[in-house]
Design an enzyme around this catalytic site. Structure first.
Site, PDB file in Angstrom:
ATOM      1  N   GLN A 111     -36.045  25.872  17.777  1.00 26.32           N
ATOM      2  CA  GLN A 111     -36.979  26.849  18.321  1.00 26.32           C
ATOM      3  C   GLN A 111     -37.526  27.748  17.216  1.00 26.32           C
ATOM      4  OE1 GLN A 111     -33.675  27.909  21.317  1.00 26.32           O
ATOM      5  NE2 GLN A 111     -35.509  28.708  22.255  1.00 26.32           N
ATOM      6  N   HIS A 152     -41.570  25.039  18.568  1.00 24.35           N
ATOM      7  CA  HIS A 152     -42.427  26.224  18.676  1.00 24.35           C
ATOM      8  C   HIS A 152     -43.407  26.335  17.517  1.00 24.35           C
ATOM      9  CE1 HIS A 152     -39.398  28.467  21.508  1.00 24.35           C
ATOM     10  NE2 HIS A 152     -40.055  27.503  22.105  1.00 24.35           N
ATOM     11  N   CYS A 200     -65.917  31.970   7.330  1.00 23.77           N
ATOM     12  CA  CYS A 200     -66.775  32.412   8.438  1.00 23.77           C
ATOM     13  C   CYS A 200     -66.366  33.750   9.036  1.00 23.77           C
ATOM     14  CB  CYS A 200     -66.796  31.341   9.528  1.00 23.77           C
ATOM     15  SG  CYS A 200     -65.243  31.231  10.472  1.00 23.77           S
ATOM     16  N   ALA A 248     -22.525  29.988  12.958  1.00 25.46           N
ATOM     17  CA  ALA A 248     -22.811  28.647  12.444  1.00 25.46           C
ATOM     18  C   ALA A 248     -22.546  28.579  10.942  1.00 25.46           C
ATOM     19  CB  ALA A 248     -24.266  28.278  12.736  1.00 25.46           C
TER      20      ALA A 248
END
Length: 259
Positions: free
Chosen positions: A106, A126, A159, A241
């Site tokens: 994610q 994502h 632009c 983790a």
């Protein structure tokens, strides 16, 4: 090695097809704040008086691009100011050892790629922060860091259209290509699914865990907070983790050397 990690390492050694699902909690150990929960930047309203889901929405980018970019810039600066941690690197090395190990993330920080995860087995559901592109003419712009030091929103050099990153803002559809890659892999099934640092609140994050559970696969959660899937997984590690994956990798590497 602790008994639970020993058993999980053995399951990883035996598994062929592995899916590692990662969320903001993984990158929190790199110093990147999460949106919510422990260390969250936006546990209430932003300083503009609106929820972060409104401030960083596709609708806000169209209606008030300067306000939307104010918070995109905060996230972008945090991502550019940190680096992958030992967990990202251990996951990338695990993918080297296991040729059918995939990462579904994610996170939009790009740390998995920086750590060495192969792009052909990485699904950034994502999107990512760069390159920017013009919403008017489509021209790409690689100068994210430079634009973050200038007045917002960043404008196209060709632009003067408003630039945006290739991320999924709140209220927008997920990238079609990423969804299709995920569908193809889920159709093949996974022997072992690990959810890391995510609340698993989105169906497309929780479903791979549930599918593996239904098919008899091994399911794992590594997170500091309890989630909707915490009571459903085979292994739950309420740890960082950063501590878990290097230890798992060392055991798997030692096993391969001894073979």
């Amino acid at each position: 090695m602790r008994p639970q990690l020993q058993r999980l390492a053995s399951a990883l050694i035996e598994a062929q097809r592995i899916l590692i699902i990662t969320g903001a909690g993984l990158s929190a150990d790199s110093g990147l704040p999460t949106y919510r929960g422990i260390g969250g930047l936006y546990n209430d309203h932003t300083d503009d008086g609106v929820p972060i889901e409104v401030a960083m929405s596709g609708e806000m980018l169209r209606r008030d691009p300067a306000l939307c970019w104010k918070y995109l810039a905060q996230l972008g600066s945090a991502c550019l100011g940190a680096r992958p941690n030992a967990a990202h690197r251990a996951i990338a090395q695990l993918q080297t050892l296991k040729p059918d190990c995939w990462v579904l993330t994610q996170n939009i920080d790009g740390y998995h790629r920086l750590a060495g995860s192969p792009e052909d087995r990485l699904i950034e559901i994502h999107g990512e922060l760069a390159p920017l592109h013009c919403q008017r003419c489509g021209q790409a712009d690689e100068r994210l860091a430079e634009h973050l030091q200038q007045p917002l929103p960043p404008l196209c050099a060709a632009c003067d259209g408003v630039l945006r990153p290739p991320v999924t803002l709140f209220g927008e559809m997920l990238p079609v290509a990423a969804l299709e890659r995920l569908r193809r892999q889920l159709a093949k099934g996974f022997d072992l699914v690990i959810s890391v640092g995510t609340s698993a609140s989105f169906p497309y994050i929780a479903e791979p865990v549930m599918q593996a559970r239904r098919s008899g696969g091994v399911t794992v959660e590594v997170t500091l907070s309890r989630t909707a899937i915490s009571d459903l997984v085979d292994f739950r590690l309420e740890e960082r983790a950063l501590d878990v994956f290097p230890e798992l990798l060392s055991h798997i590497t030692a096993h391969n050397i001894c073979k």
